[in-house]
Structure formats: structure tokens, C-alpha cells
Design an enzyme around this catalytic site. Structure first.
Site, PDB file in Angstrom:
ATOM      1  N   ILE A   4       0.910  -1.157   0.000  1.00 56.62           N
ATOM      2  CA  ILE A   4       0.000   0.000   0.000  1.00 56.62           C
ATOM      3  C   ILE A   4       0.941   1.196   0.000  1.00 56.62           C
ATOM      4  CG2 ILE A   4      -1.806   1.263   1.219  1.00 56.62           C
ATOM      5  CD1 ILE A   4      -2.696  -1.406   2.472  1.00 56.62           C
ATOM      6  N   PRO A   5       1.138   1.836  -1.149  1.00 53.12           N
ATOM      7  CA  PRO A   5       2.291   2.707  -1.369  1.00 53.12           C
ATOM      8  C   PRO A   5       2.221   4.107  -0.740  1.00 53.12           C
ATOM      9  CG  PRO A   5       0.944   2.651  -3.328  1.00 53.12           C
ATOM     10  CD  PRO A   5       0.321   1.689  -2.353  1.00 53.12           C
ATOM     11  N   CYS A   6       2.269   4.161   0.574  1.00 54.27           N
ATOM     12  CA  CYS A   6       2.263   5.461   1.254  1.00 54.27           C
ATOM     13  C   CYS A   6       3.546   6.242   0.960  1.00 54.27           C
ATOM     14  CB  CYS A   6       2.043   5.286   2.758  1.00 54.27           C
ATOM     15  SG  CYS A   6       3.172   4.140   3.541  1.00 54.27           S
ATOM     16  N   HIS A   7       4.593   5.584   0.506  1.00 54.70           N
ATOM     17  CA  HIS A   7       5.832   6.293   0.159  1.00 54.70           C
ATOM     18  C   HIS A   7       5.635   7.201  -1.057  1.00 54.70           C
ATOM     19  CE1 HIS A   7       5.944   2.626  -2.317  1.00 54.70           C
ATOM     20  NE2 HIS A   7       6.688   3.312  -3.175  1.00 54.70           N
ATOM     21  N   ARG A   8       4.566   7.014  -1.804  1.00 53.98           N
ATOM     22  CA  ARG A   8       4.298   7.850  -2.980  1.00 53.98           C
ATOM     23  C   ARG A   8       3.532   9.126  -2.640  1.00 53.98           C
ATOM     24  NH1 ARG A   8       2.386   2.608  -6.325  1.00 53.98           N
ATOM     25  NH2 ARG A   8       4.456   1.640  -6.483  1.00 53.98           N
TER      26      ARG A   8
END
Length: 160
Positions: free
Chosen positions: A119-123
Site C-alpha cells: 500500500i504505497p504510502c511512500h508515494r
């Protein structure tokens, strides 16, 4: 001590993988130097396979059953994060406008994400810079976020 079904060594951390019977429940960034652990279940093996595919190709699309436990609001934010493709990003403010929320609340939901990277919270970036990661504004978490963004060739200057 948390029971991991696998621990995968990567260039930026050791990934601790927690699954239930049929879903990925958590992905922890463990310190470098943590011992690897071969997958203990078929699902953990598949999670490792897909993570290795992502490391080989940052455009790889994960297809894993997820059990991300959180509040209804956090779930809503995490669903929105899943729509940010590799190589792209959004700002906390843009997500807040889209979801009828506030940037700080988006950041808190990102920080509570139990399955980061998948779940790409780094984006999700700040308006003026990289923003935080895993409820931190500096240190090792931001080093991991920078590594992931560089791996995906994301420009750290999103519009909006």
C-alpha cells in the site's frame, strides 16, 4: 516478539512479513542485519516472490490478498493509495481534497499503514518536499522512502 512468516533481505531494510491464513496483514521494515527467514507458508512465499519482482522491476504491480486492519477512515485513505501507480506521486493536500479531508489526517493514516510499500504510502509527498514516512520526519524511515522513490524514478516535486 512478533511472529513473522518470512523475513526478506532487501537493499533498504529487512522486510518482516506477517500473514494470517489467507492474507498479508503486516509488512515491517526491520533493521539491516536482521536475519533472513525463509517463507514459512505458501502465502509468505508468494509475498516474497512479488517483493523480489518489484525489486527487479519498479513498475511491477502487486496482486496480493491484503488484510490491512484500521479505522474506516484509514481504510478509505489506503484504498486511495493503491490507485497511485509506480513512478507517480500525490501530495497529502491533493489526497485530502479528493477525499474531503485534511492533509494532516492523510499523513496520520499513511503513518498507520500496516502494509507500507504494497500500500504505497511512500508515494505521498509534502507540498514542499518529501514529507514523512512511518510517522517520522527524518532518519532511517526517510532514507527508506527516498530509496523507494528513487527505485521507482519518482520526481519529488508533485503538482497539487
Amino acid at each position: 516478539m512478533k511472529l513473522y512468516q518470512a523475513r526478506l533481505i532487501t537493499p533498504f531494510a529487512v522486510l518482516g512479513i506477517v500473514t494470517d491464513e489467507a492474507q498479508l496483514a503486516e509488512l515491517d521494515f526491520l533493521p539491516s542485519g536482521t536475519d533472513a527467514l525463509a517463507p514459512q507458508t505458501p502465502l509468505a512465499r508468494e509475498v516474497c516472490r512479488q517483493l523480489e519482482a518489484y525489486l527487479a522491476d519498479p513498475r511491477f504491480h502487486f496482486d496480493l490478498p491484503l488484510q490491512a486492519c484500521g479505522t474506516p477512515y484509514q481504510q478509505k485513505v489506503w484504498r486511495a493509495l493503491l490507485n497511485i501507480p509506480a513512478g507517480q506521486c500525490a501530495t497529502y493536500g491533493a489526497l485530502a481534497r479528493r477525499l474531503g479531508s485534511a492533509p494532516r489526517a492523510i499523513g496520520q493514516a499513511c503513518g498507520a499503514n500496516p502494509i507500507p510499500l504494497i500500500i504505497p504510502c511512500h508515494r505521498v509527498l509534502g507540498r514542499q518536499g518529501i514529507g514523512g514516512f512511518m510517522n517520522h520526519g527524518d532518519g532511517r524511515p526517510l532514507q527508506i522512502k527516498r530509496w523507494l522513490l528513487e527505485h521507482e524514478h519518482v520526481e519529488c516535486r508533485p503538482a497539487g
